[in-house]
Structures are given as structure tokens and as C-alpha cells.
Design a protein around this motif. Structure first.
Motif, PDB file in Angstrom:
ATOM      1  N   GLN A  44       0.849  -1.189   0.000  1.00 46.79           N
ATOM      2  CA  GLN A  44       0.000   0.000   0.000  1.00 46.79           C
ATOM      3  C   GLN A  44       0.887   1.242   0.000  1.00 46.79           C
ATOM      4  O   GLN A  44       1.839   1.338   0.787  1.00 46.79           O
ATOM      5  CB  GLN A  44      -0.908   0.007   1.235  1.00 46.79           C
ATOM      6  N   LEU A  45       0.578   2.186  -0.866  1.00 46.69           N
ATOM      7  CA  LEU A  45       1.330   3.435  -0.930  1.00 46.69           C
ATOM      8  C   LEU A  45       0.670   4.485  -0.045  1.00 46.69           C
ATOM      9  O   LEU A  45      -0.555   4.594   0.002  1.00 46.69           O
ATOM     10  CB  LEU A  45       1.405   3.954  -2.370  1.00 46.69           C
ATOM     11  N   ARG A  46       1.519   5.245   0.660  1.00 51.98           N
ATOM     12  CA  ARG A  46       1.015   6.322   1.514  1.00 51.98           C
ATOM     13  C   ARG A  46       1.699   7.627   1.097  1.00 51.98           C
ATOM     14  O   ARG A  46       2.921   7.761   1.194  1.00 51.98           O
ATOM     15  CB  ARG A  46       1.283   6.017   2.981  1.00 51.98           C
ATOM     16  N   PHE A  47       0.898   8.575   0.648  1.00 51.07           N
ATOM     17  CA  PHE A  47       1.413   9.849   0.165  1.00 51.07           C
ATOM     18  C   PHE A  47       1.293  10.911   1.261  1.00 51.07           C
ATOM     19  O   PHE A  47       0.260  10.997   1.936  1.00 51.07           O
ATOM     20  CB  PHE A  47       0.639  10.309  -1.080  1.00 51.07           C
ATOM     21  N   SER A  48       2.347  11.697   1.418  1.00 50.04           N
ATOM     22  CA  SER A  48       2.326  12.782   2.401  1.00 50.04           C
ATOM     23  C   SER A  48       3.219  13.905   1.893  1.00 50.04           C
ATOM     24  O   SER A  48       3.906  13.769   0.868  1.00 50.04           O
ATOM     25  CB  SER A  48       2.817  12.289   3.767  1.00 50.04           C
ATOM     26  N   ALA A  49       3.229  15.018   2.637  1.00 49.24           N
ATOM     27  CA  ALA A  49       4.053  16.163   2.241  1.00 49.24           C
ATOM     28  C   ALA A  49       5.537  15.822   2.296  1.00 49.24           C
ATOM     29  O   ALA A  49       6.354  16.410   1.576  1.00 49.24           O
ATOM     30  CB  ALA A  49       3.745  17.357   3.148  1.00 49.24           C
ATOM     31  N   GLU A  50       5.921  14.884   3.148  1.00 51.60           N
ATOM     32  CA  GLU A  50       7.329  14.510   3.291  1.00 51.60           C
ATOM     33  C   GLU A  50       7.799  13.576   2.180  1.00 51.60           C
ATOM     34  O   GLU A  50       8.997  13.418   1.966  1.00 51.60           O
ATOM     35  CB  GLU A  50       7.573  13.836   4.648  1.00 51.60           C
TER      36      GLU A  50
END
Length: 202
Positions: free
Chosen positions: A156-162
Motif C-alpha cells: 500500500q502506498l502512503r502519500f504525504s508532504a514529506e
């Protein structure tokens, strides 16, 4: 006499509850000597089941569990305490799910990289797949549920500002957990390193 009787009943309350707990613990899905259990934060192997209390050989270390040399005693009344919590593997099942979180290089094709990560972990798990499927079927029989019907690895991919992280979950046979974790982490690292090199070259 009444006061003495009442005093004895209060004094023996914990012992009586522990004795009742013993008969619950030895039921159909009960605890046997040699079983690996978790009570609260303590993981151990049962070395003695008494009428009032049980003794565990404490196990520690991740991912491979080994004896610490300490023996832990628990009153059988622990089964009635909601805060304690007693966890035990289903007989014939030695299966668990492990998880690894990876930071992905920025600027890459995340969909393609996700497929590569999934292929890498699937290749490792394929060696143990027959045993993992058998144990999953045991869980289904015991629980009469299809909730555990898919022992395939997941990414599962998790996208964030970092940045972007990949969360990889995969089934392991606890006997080979350390070996599987090592092989999976190595394969995943190779995929991420190759992608980082490709992104840098581009």
C-alpha cells in the motif's frame, strides 16, 4: 462462625476464581504445556499448568523469539480480567503477518514501483506458500469464516508532504520468521536502490 466464614470466603476469593479459570483454560481451545501465548505484554511458552496458576518461560527478541531465562507466573484468574488479555495460536497454526515501511525515491513511477515491490516479496513468500496456505485453511475451518482466505502479500502506498512510503505486509511462518524477514527486506532494498539509481540517471 458467620464472620469467620465470610472472612474465609473473601480471603479465598482469588484462589477460587483461579481454580474456576483453570477449567476455562483447559477447554477446547485452551492452553497446553508447550503452547506459545501472550498475556498482556509478556510472550512466553507454557511450561506448567497448575490448578491455581500457570508458569511461562519468557521469550524475547524480534523477529526470532528466544528464551530470556526468566519464568513468569500468572494466576489462572487472568482469563477473567479484560485488561490482561490472553492470546494463543490456533492448534496447528504458526502463522503471523509482518509489516515493513519503506521510503520511496521521489520522482519515480510509483505504480510500477509498487508492482515491483509486490513481485519481490511474492517471490520470497512463494517458497513457503504451501505451508502458509495450509495454515490459512486451518484458520478458516476453526473460525468458519473466509476472512483469512487471502494469504498473499500486500503493498500500500502512503502519500504525504514529506514523500511517498510503501507499506508492505506479508505472511510468515513463525518458525522461519527471521529468515523470511531477512530475505524480504533484502529484496525490497534491492528494488528501491535500483529505482533510486534509475531516477538519478534520468
Amino acid at each position: 462462625a458467620g464472620l469467620i466464614t465470610a472472612g474465609l470466603a473473601v480471603a479465598m476469593q482469588s484462589v477460587l476464581v483461579s481454580i474456576v479459570g483453570y477449567f476455562f483454560l483447559i477447554g477446547k481451545y485452551g492452553v497446553r504445556v508447550g503452547d506459545r501465548v501472550q498475556i498482556g505484554n509478556v510472550i512466553g511458552e507454557v511450561i506448567e499448568m497448575g490448578l491455581v496458576r500457570m508458569h511461562l518461560m519468557e521469550l524475547s527478541g524480534q523477529p526470532a523469539m528466544s528464551p530470556t531465562g526468566r519464568v513468569v507466573a500468572f494466576a489462572n484468574s487472568i482469563i477473567f480480567q479484560a485488561s490482561g488479555g490472553l492470546f494463543k495460536q490456533i492448534p496447528g497454526v504458526n502463522l503471523a503477518w509482518h509489516e515493513i515501511t519503506l521510503s520511496l525515491p521521489s520522482g519515480g513511477d510509483y505504480a510500477a514501483l509498487k508492482d515491483k515491490l509486490l513481485d519481490a516479496v511474492t517471490r520470497v513468500i512463494e517458497v513457503y506458500r504451501e505451508d502458509i496456505v495450509r495454515q490459512t485453511q486451518e484458520i478458516q475451518k476453526t473460525a468458519a469464516s473466509s476472512a483469512a482466505s487471502d494469504p498473499h502479500p500486500q503493498v500500500q502506498l502512503r502519500f504525504s508532504a514529506e514523500g511517498v512510503e510503501a507499506i508492505v505486509r506479508y505472511p510468515v511462518h513463525l518458525t522461519h520468521a527471521a529468515e523470511i524477514d531477512e530475505r524480504v527486506s533484502k529484496e525490497l532494498l534491492n528494488v528501491v536502490s535500483s529505482e533510486a539509481a534509475a531516477v538519478a540517471a534520468a
